[in-house]
Design a protein around this motif. Structure first.
Motif, PDB file in Angstrom:
ATOM      1  N   ALA A  41       0.806  -1.222   0.000  1.00 18.21           N
ATOM      2  CA  ALA A  41       0.000   0.000   0.000  1.00 18.21           C
ATOM      3  C   ALA A  41       0.838   1.271   0.000  1.00 18.21           C
ATOM      4  CB  ALA A  41      -0.943   0.001   1.202  1.00 18.21           C
ATOM      5  N   ASN A  83       2.225   3.767  -2.925  1.00 22.26           N
ATOM      6  CA  ASN A  83       1.560   4.980  -3.408  1.00 22.26           C
ATOM      7  C   ASN A  83       2.201   6.261  -2.867  1.00 22.26           C
ATOM      8  OD1 ASN A  83      -0.953   7.040  -2.674  1.00 22.26           O
ATOM      9  ND2 ASN A  83      -0.926   6.333  -4.797  1.00 22.26           N
ATOM     10  N   VAL A  94      -2.773  -0.883  -6.452  1.00 20.04           N
ATOM     11  CA  VAL A  94      -2.121   0.262  -5.814  1.00 20.04           C
ATOM     12  C   VAL A  94      -1.723   1.319  -6.842  1.00 20.04           C
ATOM     13  CG1 VAL A  94       0.233  -0.691  -5.817  1.00 20.04           C
ATOM     14  CG2 VAL A  94      -0.451   0.934  -4.040  1.00 20.04           C
ATOM     15  N   LEU A 106      -4.635   3.919  -7.797  1.00 18.43           N
ATOM     16  CA  LEU A 106      -5.231   4.770  -6.775  1.00 18.43           C
ATOM     17  C   LEU A 106      -5.339   6.229  -7.216  1.00 18.43           C
ATOM     18  CD1 LEU A 106      -3.561   3.360  -3.539  1.00 18.43           C
ATOM     19  CD2 LEU A 106      -5.946   3.120  -4.227  1.00 18.43           C
ATOM     20  N   ASP A 107      -4.433   6.676  -8.065  1.00 19.51           N
ATOM     21  CA  ASP A 107      -4.438   8.069  -8.499  1.00 19.51           C
ATOM     22  C   ASP A 107      -5.084   8.214  -9.868  1.00 19.51           C
ATOM     23  OD1 ASP A 107      -3.188   9.893  -6.511  1.00 19.51           O
ATOM     24  OD2 ASP A 107      -1.572   8.417  -6.623  1.00 19.51           O
TER      25      ASP A 107
END
Length: 241
Positions: A66, A69, A97, A100-101
């Motif tokens: 995680a 990131n 992961v 996520l953006d």
């Protein structure tokens, strides 16, 4: 070879420990080995985000990846413009992961290198061997050798002869040991106990055993005692330092 433990808590971080993460260095080349929850702040206590030369991820569970990131965000947005960070993982382990953006935001911050566990490769001064080890997701155990020292890290794994093969005669074995004695039946094929880690260390003739991924609330003393029944060499529980 220099090893710094960033965290070792199993499943979720605690107030005392981030999840799995290790900083391994040789000849100034720095590898981040797993990047679980809360390992990024711990990493910054040792070095800057842009000083990491490569990342190795065992599998895609967030307690192991995680904090990739924030590491990539720091490199992309920190203003220092470092080179793309090589990321090594089993196929698709990093898909979640890295998503996520917003699309494209971090694309210039990394180069993804997916490998099939069982492959070997070289990163900087490190020779890296991998094995597929049993877990709920495909999990790669890593064997890193540099400067005459060998470090083996299991990620999360159930019992496997491939683990003994991977760890054979290693100087250090960092072994998942979620439970001291008995793994619950539903996880018995995909997680390990400290007792099993001790048996693996003895069978593989490793020089030192480091227990990691202890479930929050599990005591270090109890885990070391369980491993000690099979393994007579040095035993420690991974703690941040």
């Amino acid at each position: 070879m220099l090893l710094n433990v960033l965290g070792s808590s199993g499943a979720f971080p605690t107030s005392e420990s981030p999840c799995s993460g290790y900083l391994v260095e040789h000849e100034g080349f720095r590898i981040l080995l797993d990047a679980g929850y809360a390992t990024f702040p711990a990493l910054l206590r040792h070095t800057a985000a842009e000083s990491i030369d490569a990342v190795l991820i065992t599998h895609g569970h967030p307690d192991h990846c995680a904090d990739l990131n924030p590491l990539l965000r720091a490199r992309a947005l920190g203003g220092n413009d470092p080179a793309r960070l090589p990321l090594y993982s089993p196929p698709r382990a990093l898909d979640a992961v890295l998503a996520l953006d917003r699309p494209g935001m971090l694309d210039d911050a990394y180069d993804k290198h997916e490998f099939t566990p069982g492959e070997s490769f070289v990163i900087g001064p490190f020779a890296v061997d991998t094995r597929l080890l049993p877990h709920w997701l495909p999990n790669a155990g890593f064997r890193l050798t540099a400067g005459g020292t060998t470090l083996v890290y299991t990620g999360d794994t159930g019992p496997s002869p491939h683990l003994i093969e991977l760890a054979r005669d290693a100087d250090i074995l960092i072994a998942e040991a979620t439970w001291p004695e008995h793994v619950p039946a539903e996880a018995a094929e995909v997680l390990s106990s400290a007792a099993q880690a001790g048996a693996t260390a003895a069978s593989a003739n490793v020089g030192q055993l480091i227990l990691t991924h202890l479930h929050p609330g599990v005591g270090a003393t109890e885990s070391v005692a369980a491993a000690r029944r099979a393994y007579s060499g040095p035993i420690a529980v991974a703690t941040e330092r």
